[in-house]
Design an enzyme around this catalytic site. Structure first.
Site, PDB file in Angstrom:
ATOM      1  N   SER A 119       0.839  -1.204   0.000  1.00  0.00           N
ATOM      2  CA  SER A 119       0.000   0.000   0.000  1.00  0.00           C
ATOM      3  C   SER A 119       0.869   1.248   0.000  1.00  0.00           C
ATOM      4  O   SER A 119       0.573   2.238  -0.677  1.00  0.00           O
ATOM      5  CB  SER A 119      -0.923   0.010   1.226  1.00  0.00           C
ATOM      6  OG  SER A 119      -1.823  -1.068   1.188  1.00  0.00           O
ATOM      7  N   SER A 179      -4.591   2.047   4.009  1.00  0.00           N
ATOM      8  CA  SER A 179      -4.533   0.816   4.798  1.00  0.00           C
ATOM      9  C   SER A 179      -5.801   0.039   4.529  1.00  0.00           C
ATOM     10  O   SER A 179      -6.896   0.534   4.813  1.00  0.00           O
ATOM     11  CB  SER A 179      -4.406   1.117   6.291  1.00  0.00           C
ATOM     12  OG  SER A 179      -4.616  -0.054   7.067  1.00  0.00           O
ATOM     13  N   GLY A 180      -5.669  -1.151   3.971  1.00  0.00           N
ATOM     14  CA  GLY A 180      -6.851  -1.950   3.676  1.00  0.00           C
ATOM     15  C   GLY A 180      -7.694  -2.208   4.902  1.00  0.00           C
ATOM     16  O   GLY A 180      -8.911  -2.005   4.902  1.00  0.00           O
ATOM     17  N   SER A 181      -7.061  -2.625   5.985  1.00  0.00           N
ATOM     18  CA  SER A 181      -7.782  -2.931   7.217  1.00  0.00           C
ATOM     19  C   SER A 181      -8.197  -1.687   7.974  1.00  0.00           C
ATOM     20  O   SER A 181      -9.135  -1.723   8.779  1.00  0.00           O
ATOM     21  CB  SER A 181      -6.904  -3.801   8.130  1.00  0.00           C
ATOM     22  OG  SER A 181      -5.784  -3.057   8.592  1.00  0.00           O
ATOM     23  N   GLY A 182      -7.476  -0.591   7.745  1.00  0.00           N
ATOM     24  CA  GLY A 182      -7.722   0.621   8.523  1.00  0.00           C
ATOM     25  C   GLY A 182      -7.257   0.494   9.956  1.00  0.00           C
ATOM     26  O   GLY A 182      -7.607   1.314  10.812  1.00  0.00           O
ATOM     27  N   GLU A 201      -4.582  -2.718  -3.336  1.00  0.00           N
ATOM     28  CA  GLU A 201      -3.354  -1.990  -3.666  1.00  0.00           C
ATOM     29  C   GLU A 201      -3.376  -1.491  -5.108  1.00  0.00           C
ATOM     30  O   GLU A 201      -2.921  -0.373  -5.391  1.00  0.00           O
ATOM     31  CB  GLU A 201      -2.161  -2.903  -3.414  1.00  0.00           C
ATOM     32  CG  GLU A 201      -1.986  -3.231  -1.936  1.00  0.00           C
ATOM     33  CD  GLU A 201      -1.523  -4.644  -1.666  1.00  0.00           C
ATOM     34  OE1 GLU A 201      -1.453  -5.030  -0.483  1.00  0.00           O
ATOM     35  OE2 GLU A 201      -1.226  -5.373  -2.629  1.00  0.00           O
TER      36      GLU A 201
END
Length: 219
Positions: free
Chosen positions: A82, A121-124, A186
């Site tokens: 990312s 951030s994918g998950s946060g 991403e």
């Protein structure tokens, strides 16, 4: 070679490319579909709280672009792939003439009021990214977050949250993506960064020839 518990699937590179292209096209369609809804919700929210934020009535991506355009300085941060994806956006914003810094580089200054922190951030919930967002918000800077998780700690800190409807890294059931470990997210970060840059570039009125001298010449 690692052991395999499932029957291997024979897939050519061409077939893989077609599958990846289809997934990316699907994400873009979803983002475009929700753009109008987000704009309406933002306008309603602004009216309900009498906000003085001039970007509040804009679609989310346009809010992000407006925040970047009006920033004193832009800071960019993401972990792993990312982060690599956001570095591409940082380079393009630099080509546009913005004052851009990649967090973690030794020449990156302290963030302050008037600045913007752009994070992905994918998950946060990536610890280092959330901590940086906390520091930025406490310093009076605005946070723009790109994530798959609208209810995440990162989204809670962000002034603008761009929600990408893609799988997170540990979503291995292949229901949202056939690709491995957050790859679709991403890839979308790269495309969103280019879209934001393209919008800002066209609005600037600058030509490609005018941007070109900012390209690195020490390569």
């Amino acid at each position: 070679m690692p052991s395999c518990t499932d029957t291997p699937v024979t897939l050519t590179v061409t077939e893989s490319l077609a599958a990846i292209a289809a997934e990316n096209a699907g994400i873009v369609r979803q983002l475009l579909t929700t753009a109008t809804t987000n704009s309406t919700n933002s306008t309603n929210s602004r009216n309900s709280r009498n906000s003085t934020d001039d970007t509040a009535g804009l679609p989310t991506l346009d809010q992000a672009a407006a925040a970047l355009r009006g920033a004193r300085r832009v800071f960019v941060l993401g972990a792993g792939r990312s982060g690599l994806a956001l570095r591409m956006t940082a380079m393009r914003l630099m080509h546009l003439g913005l004052d851009v810094h990649v967090v973690g580089e030794v020449t990156t200054p302290a963030i302050a009021a008037g600045d913007v922190l752009l994070v992905a951030s994918g998950s946060g919930a990536t610890a280092a990214v959330v901590r940086a967002a906390e520091t930025a918000a406490a310093s009076g800077a605005r946070v723009i977050a790109i994530t798959t998780a609208p209810d995440s700690p990162l989204a809670a800190l962000a002034a603008v949250t761009v929600v990408v409807p893609a799988a997170q890294k540990q979503d291995h059931d292949e229901l949202r993506s056939l690709q491995y470990s957050g790859a679709l997210f991403e890839q979308t970060v790269v495309v969103l960064g280019d879209a934001i840059f393209h919008s800002l570039w066209k609005a600037s009125g600058a030509t490609a020839d005018e941007l070109w001298p900012r390209h690195a010449n020490l390569e």
